[in-house]
Each structure stands twice: as C-alpha cells, then as structure tokens.
Design a protein around this motif. Sequence first.
Motif, PDB file in Angstrom:
ATOM      1  N   LYS A   4      19.335   9.502 -21.238  1.00  0.00           N
ATOM      2  CA  LYS A   4      20.259   9.893 -21.482  1.00  0.00           C
ATOM      3  C   LYS A   4      21.428   9.158 -20.266  1.00  0.00           C
ATOM      4  CE  LYS A   4      22.404  13.055 -24.200  1.00  0.00           C
ATOM      5  NZ  LYS A   4      22.233  14.452 -25.169  1.00  0.00           N
ATOM      6  N   GLU A   5      21.167   9.786 -18.975  1.00  0.00           N
ATOM      7  CA  GLU A   5      21.509  10.325 -18.356  1.00  0.00           C
ATOM      8  C   GLU A   5      21.873   9.013 -17.568  1.00  0.00           C
ATOM      9  OE1 GLU A   5      19.481  12.875 -19.074  1.00  0.00           O
ATOM     10  OE2 GLU A   5      20.269  14.415 -19.690  1.00  0.00           O
ATOM     11  N   LYS A   6      21.142   7.964 -17.496  1.00  0.00           N
ATOM     12  CA  LYS A   6      20.975   7.010 -17.240  1.00  0.00           C
ATOM     13  C   LYS A   6      20.469   6.644 -15.150  1.00  0.00           C
ATOM     14  CE  LYS A   6      22.038   4.391 -20.614  1.00  0.00           C
ATOM     15  NZ  LYS A   6      21.410   3.595 -21.118  1.00  0.00           N
ATOM     16  N   ARG A   7      20.189   7.908 -15.200  1.00  0.00           N
ATOM     17  CA  ARG A   7      19.984   8.913 -13.948  1.00  0.00           C
ATOM     18  C   ARG A   7      18.332   8.716 -13.108  1.00  0.00           C
ATOM     19  NH1 ARG A   7      18.348  13.843 -12.058  1.00  0.00           N
ATOM     20  NH2 ARG A   7      18.460  14.537 -14.018  1.00  0.00           N
ATOM     21  N   GLU A   8      18.023   8.782 -12.211  1.00  0.00           N
ATOM     22  CA  GLU A   8      16.145   7.881 -12.057  1.00  0.00           C
ATOM     23  C   GLU A   8      16.359   8.750 -10.559  1.00  0.00           C
ATOM     24  OE1 GLU A   8      18.213   4.210 -10.114  1.00  0.00           O
ATOM     25  OE2 GLU A   8      18.425   4.962 -12.219  1.00  0.00           O
ATOM     26  N   ARG A   9      14.976   9.036  -9.780  1.00  0.00           N
ATOM     27  CA  ARG A   9      15.038   9.528  -8.631  1.00  0.00           C
ATOM     28  C   ARG A   9      13.616   9.533  -8.210  1.00  0.00           C
ATOM     29  NH1 ARG A   9      15.222  15.926  -8.697  1.00  0.00           N
ATOM     30  NH2 ARG A   9      13.394  15.824  -9.934  1.00  0.00           N
ATOM     31  N   VAL A  10      13.716   8.756  -7.495  1.00  0.00           N
ATOM     32  CA  VAL A  10      12.608   7.645  -6.360  1.00  0.00           C
ATOM     33  C   VAL A  10      12.263   8.809  -5.176  1.00  0.00           C
ATOM     34  CG1 VAL A  10      11.456   5.887  -5.324  1.00  0.00           C
ATOM     35  CG2 VAL A  10      12.900   5.588  -7.648  1.00  0.00           C
ATOM     36  N   PHE A  11      10.761   9.310  -4.728  1.00  0.00           N
ATOM     37  CA  PHE A  11       9.936  10.153  -4.119  1.00  0.00           C
ATOM     38  C   PHE A  11       9.020   9.194  -3.235  1.00  0.00           C
ATOM     39  CE2 PHE A  11      11.150  12.689  -7.398  1.00  0.00           C
ATOM     40  CZ  PHE A  11      12.210  13.404  -7.100  1.00  0.00           C
ATOM     41  N   LYS A  12       9.314   8.933  -2.420  1.00  0.00           N
ATOM     42  CA  LYS A  12       8.188   7.946  -0.932  1.00  0.00           C
ATOM     43  C   LYS A  12       6.905   9.027  -0.630  1.00  0.00           C
ATOM     44  CE  LYS A  12       7.681   5.258   2.784  1.00  0.00           C
ATOM     45  NZ  LYS A  12       8.079   4.060   3.223  1.00  0.00           N
ATOM     46  N   GLN A  13       5.623   8.843  -1.470  1.00  0.00           N
ATOM     47  CA  GLN A  13       4.645   9.655  -1.212  1.00  0.00           C
ATOM     48  C   GLN A  13       4.145   9.242   0.171  1.00  0.00           C
ATOM     49  OE1 GLN A  13       3.163  11.086  -3.503  1.00  0.00           O
ATOM     50  NE2 GLN A  13       5.218  10.809  -4.489  1.00  0.00           N
ATOM     51  N   GLY A  34       0.649  -1.308   0.274  1.00  0.00           N
ATOM     52  CA  GLY A  34       0.119   0.178  -0.319  1.00  0.00           C
ATOM     53  C   GLY A  34       1.148   0.974  -0.096  1.00  0.00           C
ATOM     54  N   VAL A  35       1.874   1.220  -0.232  1.00  0.00           N
ATOM     55  CA  VAL A  35       2.992   2.387  -0.664  1.00  0.00           C
ATOM     56  C   VAL A  35       3.552   2.420  -1.905  1.00  0.00           C
ATOM     57  CG1 VAL A  35       5.345   2.896   0.469  1.00  0.00           C
ATOM     58  CG2 VAL A  35       4.266   1.358   1.705  1.00  0.00           C
ATOM     59  N   LEU A  36       2.995   4.105  -2.079  1.00  0.00           N
ATOM     60  CA  LEU A  36       2.999   5.124  -3.428  1.00  0.00           C
ATOM     61  C   LEU A  36       4.646   5.463  -3.440  1.00  0.00           C
ATOM     62  CD1 LEU A  36       0.093   5.997  -3.892  1.00  0.00           C
ATOM     63  CD2 LEU A  36       1.013   4.568  -4.573  1.00  0.00           C
ATOM     64  N   TYR A  37       5.031   5.471  -4.981  1.00  0.00           N
ATOM     65  CA  TYR A  37       5.666   6.282  -4.950  1.00  0.00           C
ATOM     66  C   TYR A  37       5.896   6.534  -5.942  1.00  0.00           C
ATOM     67  CZ  TYR A  37       8.227   2.989  -0.746  1.00  0.00           C
ATOM     68  OH  TYR A  37       8.480   1.793  -0.344  1.00  0.00           O
ATOM     69  N   GLU A  38       7.203   7.789  -6.966  1.00  0.00           N
ATOM     70  CA  GLU A  38       6.447   9.188  -7.562  1.00  0.00           C
ATOM     71  C   GLU A  38       8.409   8.382  -8.148  1.00  0.00           C
ATOM     72  OE1 GLU A  38       7.035  13.128  -9.427  1.00  0.00           O
ATOM     73  OE2 GLU A  38       5.959  12.817  -7.769  1.00  0.00           O
ATOM     74  N   LEU A  39       8.546   8.277  -9.376  1.00  0.00           N
ATOM     75  CA  LEU A  39       9.570   7.179 -10.207  1.00  0.00           C
ATOM     76  C   LEU A  39       9.749   8.602 -11.469  1.00  0.00           C
ATOM     77  CD1 LEU A  39      11.991   5.936 -10.492  1.00  0.00           C
ATOM     78  CD2 LEU A  39      10.644   4.389 -11.998  1.00  0.00           C
ATOM     79  N   GLU A  40      10.622   9.041 -11.505  1.00  0.00           N
ATOM     80  CA  GLU A  40      11.425   9.437 -13.166  1.00  0.00           C
ATOM     81  C   GLU A  40      12.632   9.090 -13.024  1.00  0.00           C
ATOM     82  OE1 GLU A  40      13.870  14.050 -12.637  1.00  0.00           O
ATOM     83  OE2 GLU A  40      11.831  14.352 -12.002  1.00  0.00           O
ATOM     84  N   LEU A  41      12.172   9.550 -13.865  1.00  0.00           N
ATOM     85  CA  LEU A  41      13.718   8.069 -15.266  1.00  0.00           C
ATOM     86  C   LEU A  41      14.263   9.561 -16.483  1.00  0.00           C
ATOM     87  CD1 LEU A  41      12.212   4.704 -15.622  1.00  0.00           C
ATOM     88  CD2 LEU A  41      14.633   5.143 -14.410  1.00  0.00           C
ATOM     89  N   LEU A  42      15.536   9.666 -16.327  1.00  0.00           N
ATOM     90  CA  LEU A  42      15.802  10.393 -17.460  1.00  0.00           C
ATOM     91  C   LEU A  42      17.513   9.024 -18.090  1.00  0.00           C
ATOM     92  CD1 LEU A  42      16.999  13.662 -16.205  1.00  0.00           C
ATOM     93  CD2 LEU A  42      15.282  12.522 -17.285  1.00  0.00           C
TER      94      LEU A  42
END
Length: 209
Positions: A200-209, A190-198
Amino acid sequence: MLDDWDEPSPGYGGGSRRSSGEPAPSTAFGYHHHHHHHDEHSDTISQFDHLTDQKADTPMFSLETIERNVSRNRGLVTALVAANNVVVVGTNRGIVIRYDFAEGGVTEVEAYHKEATVDRLFLEPQARHLLVSLVDNHKKPVDFVYVHHTQKKGRSLPRLKGLAVSAVGWNKSAISQGGMREVVVGTRAGVLYELELLEKEKRERVFKQ
C-alpha cells in the motif's frame, strides 16, 4: 517460530529456472499429486484430475489440456513456479505470465522495462506476492523485482538489485494481502537478507544478516 517458515522446495515448488544451456523453445507443466511434470518437447499446460473410482482397472488420473501456448508468443519460457492453483511463467523477454486456475484469468506482467531474461521466480504460498530475478544475455543479474498479484508491472527493489538471488524463505504467519514481513532472501554468494514489503505504501526495507 521455525514451524512458521515455509522452506522453499526444489524444482517448481520454489524458485525455478533452466539449469544450463539455451532456454527450451517450448515448455509444458501440469499438476500431479506428487510432483509437477515438465516436458521440454511441448508447449502445453495440462492438469491431472483425480478420478473418484480407484479400482485396480481404472486409471488414477485423467489428463486435460488447458493451455497450448504457454508463453503467449512473448518469448521463450525460462522459469516457472506454482502455488495455490496459480502457475507463473517467465520468459526471455522479461515478461511474467500468471495463470490463475481458481479464478480462470490470465495476466501478463512487464517485469522489467528493458530487454532481460527472467532467471528465477519465487511465489509465496498463497500466490499473492511474487519475486522475480532477472539477468542479461551474459547471465549477469540486472534486477530483482516485486509483483503484487493485482499489478501488471513489476517494481524494482533497489537494495537487492544486481544480486544473484538463489532462494527465498517465507514466514507464512507474516504474510497478508497488503504485504509481507520476515522474508529471507539468500544469494549464491551465501549472503542472507531479510525483506519487508508494504504494497500500500509502495515501500520496502531490507536488512543484511
């Protein structure tokens, strides 16, 4: 803002997997104007073609066999998803097979470097970005992997590794060839995360809601 979100549909339109028991040794799937058909007793990809003649005595569809060996001898089919003329199959050997019916190509992707089973597949509406949930022989989550449609190897997302992901929501207005933003990832806990993926930079960011 809510109109931009693409809610994952049940079954094969969103993440999909077998619900219980051992994976079937063979799988079939096809296109239909209402839904995808899954037949556990054949290993065939089929496509329904609309017929132009809609008379009462004329069949509405024709059935054409496209691919008989869906898993391409890379294990048992354990998950399947489809979008934008692309069908993606996952196996119990951690292999993902992408069938592109628009371009006519087939690509095999090594989703995981060790023995693991593809449990769920999540394909964004344009079929450029794929998220893969993998489990071990005891159904315990072992990794969560990202695959760009031009790549033949998956990239692990460390912040989401080991989570039992059950749903993914896409913001269609925030997805491009090079990446995606505002992707909501939900877990069985029941946990939500927000994901951002780039990509070209082989980079991602994850934010816990």
